[in-house]
Scaffold this motif. Structure first.
Motif, PDB file in Angstrom:
ATOM      1  N   GLN A   2       0.833  -1.193   0.000  1.00  0.00           N
ATOM      2  CA  GLN A   2       0.000   0.000   0.000  1.00  0.00           C
ATOM      3  C   GLN A   2       0.877   1.257   0.000  1.00  0.00           C
ATOM      4  O   GLN A   2       1.863   1.353   0.734  1.00  0.00           O
ATOM      5  CB  GLN A   2      -0.909   0.014   1.233  1.00  0.00           C
ATOM      6  CG  GLN A   2      -1.888   1.174   1.243  1.00  0.00           C
ATOM      7  CD  GLN A   2      -2.819   1.109   2.435  1.00  0.00           C
ATOM      8  OE1 GLN A   2      -2.677   0.245   3.289  1.00  0.00           O
ATOM      9  NE2 GLN A   2      -3.763   2.024   2.477  1.00  0.00           N
ATOM     10  N   VAL A   3       0.530   2.241  -0.839  1.00  0.00           N
ATOM     11  CA  VAL A   3       1.269   3.497  -0.895  1.00  0.00           C
ATOM     12  C   VAL A   3       0.902   4.328   0.337  1.00  0.00           C
ATOM     13  O   VAL A   3      -0.280   4.531   0.634  1.00  0.00           O
ATOM     14  CB  VAL A   3       0.920   4.272  -2.174  1.00  0.00           C
ATOM     15  CG1 VAL A   3       1.651   5.616  -2.195  1.00  0.00           C
ATOM     16  CG2 VAL A   3       1.268   3.446  -3.399  1.00  0.00           C
ATOM     17  N   PRO A   4       1.913   4.831   1.079  1.00  0.00           N
ATOM     18  CA  PRO A   4       1.615   5.626   2.283  1.00  0.00           C
ATOM     19  C   PRO A   4       0.866   6.900   1.933  1.00  0.00           C
ATOM     20  O   PRO A   4       1.070   7.499   0.869  1.00  0.00           O
ATOM     21  CB  PRO A   4       3.003   5.933   2.850  1.00  0.00           C
ATOM     22  CG  PRO A   4       3.921   4.920   2.247  1.00  0.00           C
ATOM     23  CD  PRO A   4       3.358   4.619   0.896  1.00  0.00           C
ATOM     24  N   MET A   5       0.009   7.339   2.827  1.00  0.00           N
ATOM     25  CA  MET A   5      -0.712   8.594   2.650  1.00  0.00           C
ATOM     26  C   MET A   5       0.252   9.764   2.790  1.00  0.00           C
ATOM     27  O   MET A   5       1.175   9.731   3.606  1.00  0.00           O
ATOM     28  CB  MET A   5      -1.832   8.728   3.696  1.00  0.00           C
ATOM     29  CG  MET A   5      -3.005   7.796   3.500  1.00  0.00           C
ATOM     30  SD  MET A   5      -4.222   7.955   4.848  1.00  0.00           S
ATOM     31  CE  MET A   5      -4.743   9.658   4.621  1.00  0.00           C
ATOM     32  N   SER A   6       0.042  10.823   2.013  1.00  0.00           N
ATOM     33  CA  SER A   6       0.847  12.029   2.142  1.00  0.00           C
ATOM     34  C   SER A   6       0.416  12.801   3.390  1.00  0.00           C
ATOM     35  O   SER A   6      -0.652  12.551   3.957  1.00  0.00           O
ATOM     36  CB  SER A   6       0.671  12.907   0.906  1.00  0.00           C
ATOM     37  OG  SER A   6      -0.665  13.393   0.840  1.00  0.00           O
ATOM     38  N   TYR A   7       1.250  13.762   3.773  1.00  0.00           N
ATOM     39  CA  TYR A   7       0.886  14.589   4.920  1.00  0.00           C
ATOM     40  C   TYR A   7      -0.368  15.407   4.632  1.00  0.00           C
ATOM     41  O   TYR A   7      -1.194  15.627   5.514  1.00  0.00           O
ATOM     42  CB  TYR A   7       2.047  15.513   5.298  1.00  0.00           C
ATOM     43  CG  TYR A   7       3.159  14.800   6.042  1.00  0.00           C
ATOM     44  CD1 TYR A   7       2.990  14.385   7.357  1.00  0.00           C
ATOM     45  CD2 TYR A   7       4.367  14.521   5.420  1.00  0.00           C
ATOM     46  CE1 TYR A   7       3.990  13.726   8.046  1.00  0.00           C
ATOM     47  CE2 TYR A   7       5.385  13.863   6.095  1.00  0.00           C
ATOM     48  CZ  TYR A   7       5.186  13.471   7.406  1.00  0.00           C
ATOM     49  OH  TYR A   7       6.178  12.808   8.091  1.00  0.00           O
ATOM     50  N   ALA A   8      -0.512  15.850   3.392  1.00  0.00           N
ATOM     51  CA  ALA A   8      -1.714  16.599   3.022  1.00  0.00           C
ATOM     52  C   ALA A   8      -2.964  15.727   3.166  1.00  0.00           C
ATOM     53  O   ALA A   8      -4.010  16.188   3.642  1.00  0.00           O
ATOM     54  CB  ALA A   8      -1.592  17.113   1.593  1.00  0.00           C
ATOM     55  N   ALA A   9      -2.841  14.466   2.755  1.00  0.00           N
ATOM     56  CA  ALA A   9      -3.980  13.548   2.880  1.00  0.00           C
ATOM     57  C   ALA A   9      -4.305  13.288   4.339  1.00  0.00           C
ATOM     58  O   ALA A   9      -5.479  13.228   4.739  1.00  0.00           O
ATOM     59  CB  ALA A   9      -3.671  12.245   2.151  1.00  0.00           C
ATOM     60  N   HIS A  10      -3.254  13.106   5.163  1.00  0.00           N
ATOM     61  CA  HIS A  10      -3.481  12.921   6.602  1.00  0.00           C
ATOM     62  C   HIS A  10      -4.183  14.140   7.199  1.00  0.00           C
ATOM     63  O   HIS A  10      -5.136  14.001   7.979  1.00  0.00           O
ATOM     64  CB  HIS A  10      -2.150  12.686   7.320  1.00  0.00           C
ATOM     65  CG  HIS A  10      -1.728  11.255   7.359  1.00  0.00           C
ATOM     66  ND1 HIS A  10      -2.388  10.310   8.110  1.00  0.00           N
ATOM     67  CD2 HIS A  10      -0.706  10.607   6.752  1.00  0.00           C
ATOM     68  CE1 HIS A  10      -1.790   9.131   7.965  1.00  0.00           C
ATOM     69  NE2 HIS A  10      -0.772   9.289   7.135  1.00  0.00           N
ATOM     70  N   THR A  11      -3.700  15.319   6.835  1.00  0.00           N
ATOM     71  CA  THR A  11      -4.292  16.543   7.375  1.00  0.00           C
ATOM     72  C   THR A  11      -5.755  16.672   6.962  1.00  0.00           C
ATOM     73  O   THR A  11      -6.619  17.032   7.776  1.00  0.00           O
ATOM     74  CB  THR A  11      -3.502  17.773   6.893  1.00  0.00           C
ATOM     75  OG1 THR A  11      -2.140  17.652   7.307  1.00  0.00           O
ATOM     76  CG2 THR A  11      -4.094  19.049   7.449  1.00  0.00           C
ATOM     77  N   GLY A  12      -6.045  16.378   5.714  1.00  0.00           N
ATOM     78  CA  GLY A  12      -7.425  16.431   5.243  1.00  0.00           C
ATOM     79  C   GLY A  12      -8.319  15.459   5.986  1.00  0.00           C
ATOM     80  O   GLY A  12      -9.450  15.798   6.363  1.00  0.00           O
ATOM     81  N   ARG A  13      -7.811  14.252   6.213  1.00  0.00           N
ATOM     82  CA  ARG A  13      -8.599  13.246   6.933  1.00  0.00           C
ATOM     83  C   ARG A  13      -8.818  13.651   8.387  1.00  0.00           C
ATOM     84  O   ARG A  13      -9.900  13.473   8.944  1.00  0.00           O
ATOM     85  CB  ARG A  13      -7.875  11.891   6.864  1.00  0.00           C
ATOM     86  CG  ARG A  13      -8.714  10.715   7.329  1.00  0.00           C
ATOM     87  CD  ARG A  13      -9.918  10.536   6.433  1.00  0.00           C
ATOM     88  NE  ARG A  13     -10.761   9.436   6.885  1.00  0.00           N
ATOM     89  CZ  ARG A  13     -12.040   9.328   6.569  1.00  0.00           C
ATOM     90  NH1 ARG A  13     -12.608  10.240   5.800  1.00  0.00           N
ATOM     91  NH2 ARG A  13     -12.753   8.321   6.997  1.00  0.00           N
ATOM     92  N   ILE A  14      -7.769  14.200   8.986  1.00  0.00           N
ATOM     93  CA  ILE A  14      -7.877  14.651  10.379  1.00  0.00           C
ATOM     94  C   ILE A  14      -8.915  15.753  10.503  1.00  0.00           C
ATOM     95  O   ILE A  14      -9.748  15.750  11.420  1.00  0.00           O
ATOM     96  CB  ILE A  14      -6.504  15.128  10.892  1.00  0.00           C
ATOM     97  CG1 ILE A  14      -5.563  13.935  11.065  1.00  0.00           C
ATOM     98  CG2 ILE A  14      -6.645  15.884  12.219  1.00  0.00           C
ATOM     99  CD1 ILE A  14      -4.117  14.327  11.258  1.00  0.00           C
TER     100      ILE A  14
END
Length: 453
Positions: A2-14
């Motif tokens: 699995q490709v790791p989530m980017s920091y931007a994706a983490h921030t959006g999810r948070i």
């Protein structure tokens, strides 16, 4: 792979998960703030009594809330693994433990007056606080059950409904306060007792709403079907996770409760100013608390799947968001303190100038601990997500009880700094907790998940 989530994706999810949770916490905070504002308009003595009573209530609430917060990482981990039976069992046993605890705590609510007097509070303030607690204390039962069910829904990443239910409770509380404190709309003028009835009503409405939603929106979980059936193994697991969480929260709440008692020793005006500033500081804390809940959910899912990289990236993202929120709060506390404090007081209150002067000085100190207060609660959320609760409990107890409370007493009374010294002690306790809990997460939790992966 699995490709790791980017920091931007983490921030959006948070943010997607966190904004409703933050809103829910702010709505919950609005319930207490409404009591403070309206009772402040009603009189300084009722405000001081409610400040003391609320501090007393939350000692018991936070200790019992450990079982509810233990449900959140368990549900998040079970949901990530597709284990619906496990998440149902965890939630049910959380309900069992919370109900049992609430019933056991009720005598302390009913007979609070002699306890408060033994703790050095003025007889009249203790008597008035007991009037509030004999009514509002019953709200401990629905409040803890609601918290379990909200943790269940948050663990499933259904955070928007948590917000709407809490907003409904806040609206109920505000309308009931307006009617029963002042005697509007044909209701009797009950003052402090009216505020207590309003708080109890809001908790009951919350419980009814969350039960209806859980039963109708998630019928496949059959959460309330055969609710009386126990699960000894899961009961023990929730208990083992929940007791350290509850004691950790108790240690933090007791730090602020002890500060309220110490302010009470200084007099009604300092206690009233403390009540206003602690309410304001609690409002800013709700942002960090919501992010902490998201940290638990996201860390719980990463932990359940053994994803150390996602755990670390998500942690960095949530820490940065907490830091930004703290900086905005500091700016507000330092630039418009008089405006903030005066909003809680009637224009014709004779004690208004003295309360504002004291409150402004306390608000400046409250700005000091915004960074460390956010750090410690985010670290606790991350550690709960990886089901690490025992050592963080020890760290918290030492930071708050061995550092914070003694420092507050020494600075406030031995060195004669009064209320400002008491609040500086809070800064020391929170700073110790923030530093050592963050070290615990980065040195132990992330490393252990990486090794297990």
């Amino acid at each position: 792979m699995q490709v790791p989530m980017s920091y931007a994706a983490h921030t959006g999810r948070i943010l997607a998960l966190g904004l409703p949770l933050i809103g829910g916490h702010l709505a919950q905070f609005a319930i207490g703030m409404t009591d403070t504002v309206m009772l402040g308009w009603y009189g300084v003595a009722p405000l001081a009594a409610q400040t003391l009573a609320a501090s007393y209530f939350f000692v018991f609430f936070m200790l019992g809330a450990g079982f509810a917060l233990a449900v959140m990482p368990l549900v998040a981990a079970k949901a990530a693994a597709g284990d619906e039976i496990g998440l149902r069992r965890a939630t049910r046993m959380g309900l069992w433990l919370s109900l049992g605890y609430a019933l056991a705590a009720m005598p302390a609510m009913w007979w609070s007056e002699p306890i408060l007097r033994a703790l050095g509070q003025a007889p009249q303030v203790a008597a008035d606080a007991a009037v509030y607690l004999r009514i509002a204390g019953w709200g401990l039962i629905p409040a803890l059950l609601v918290m379990v069910l909200k943790s269940y829904l948050a663990g499933l990443e259904r955070t928007k409904v948590v917000l709407w239910i809490t907003l409904l409770a806040a609206l109920t509380n505000g309308l009931a306060n307006y009617a029963l404190i002042f005697g509007h709309w044909g209701a009797p003028e009950l003052g402090l007792a009216g505020a207590a009835i309003a708080s109890l009503a809001s908790q009951a409405v919350s419980l009814l709403a969350v039960v209806i939603y859980a039963a109708r929106a998630l019928p496949h979980h059959a959460l309330f079907h055969r609710l009386w059936r126990g699960d000894a193994g899961m009961l023990a697991r929730v208990f083992r996770l929940g007791v350290p969480i509850g004691l950790t929260m108790l240690s933090e709440v007791s730090l602020f409760t002890a500060s309220a008692f110490m302010m009470g020793w200084l007099g009604t005006v300092p206690l009233a100013a403390h009540g206003i500033v602690i309410t304001v500081a609690s409002g800013s804390f709700m942002v960090h608390l919501g992010l902490s809940n998201v940290a638990t959910i996201r860390a719980g899912a990463a932990f359940g799947l053994g994803q150390a990289l996602e755990l670390a990236r998500g942690a960095r993202a949530v820490i940065l968001l907490s830091l930004l929120a703290a900086l905005l709060t500091i700016a507000a506390f330092l630039t418009v303190p008089e405006t903030i404090v005066s909003a809680f007081l009637a224009e014709d209150d004779p004690a208004r100038p003295e309360i504002i002067a004291t409150g402004v000085s306390l608000l400046a100190i409250a700005a000091l601990f915004q960074l460390v207060d956010g750090a410690q609660v985010i670290a606790l959320g991350l550690l709960r997500g990886v089901q690490d609760t025992a050592v963080p409990m020890i760290v918290a107890v030492l930071a708050y009880w061995a550092v914070g409370i003694p420092a507050s007493y020494i600075l406030g009374f031995v060195f004669g700094l009064g209320g400002q010294g008491i609040w500086l002690g809070l800064v020391f306790g929170l700073a110790c907790a923030g530093v050592f809990l963050m070290l615990r997460f980065w040195r132990r939790a992330v490393h252990s998940v990486a090794q297990a992966a």
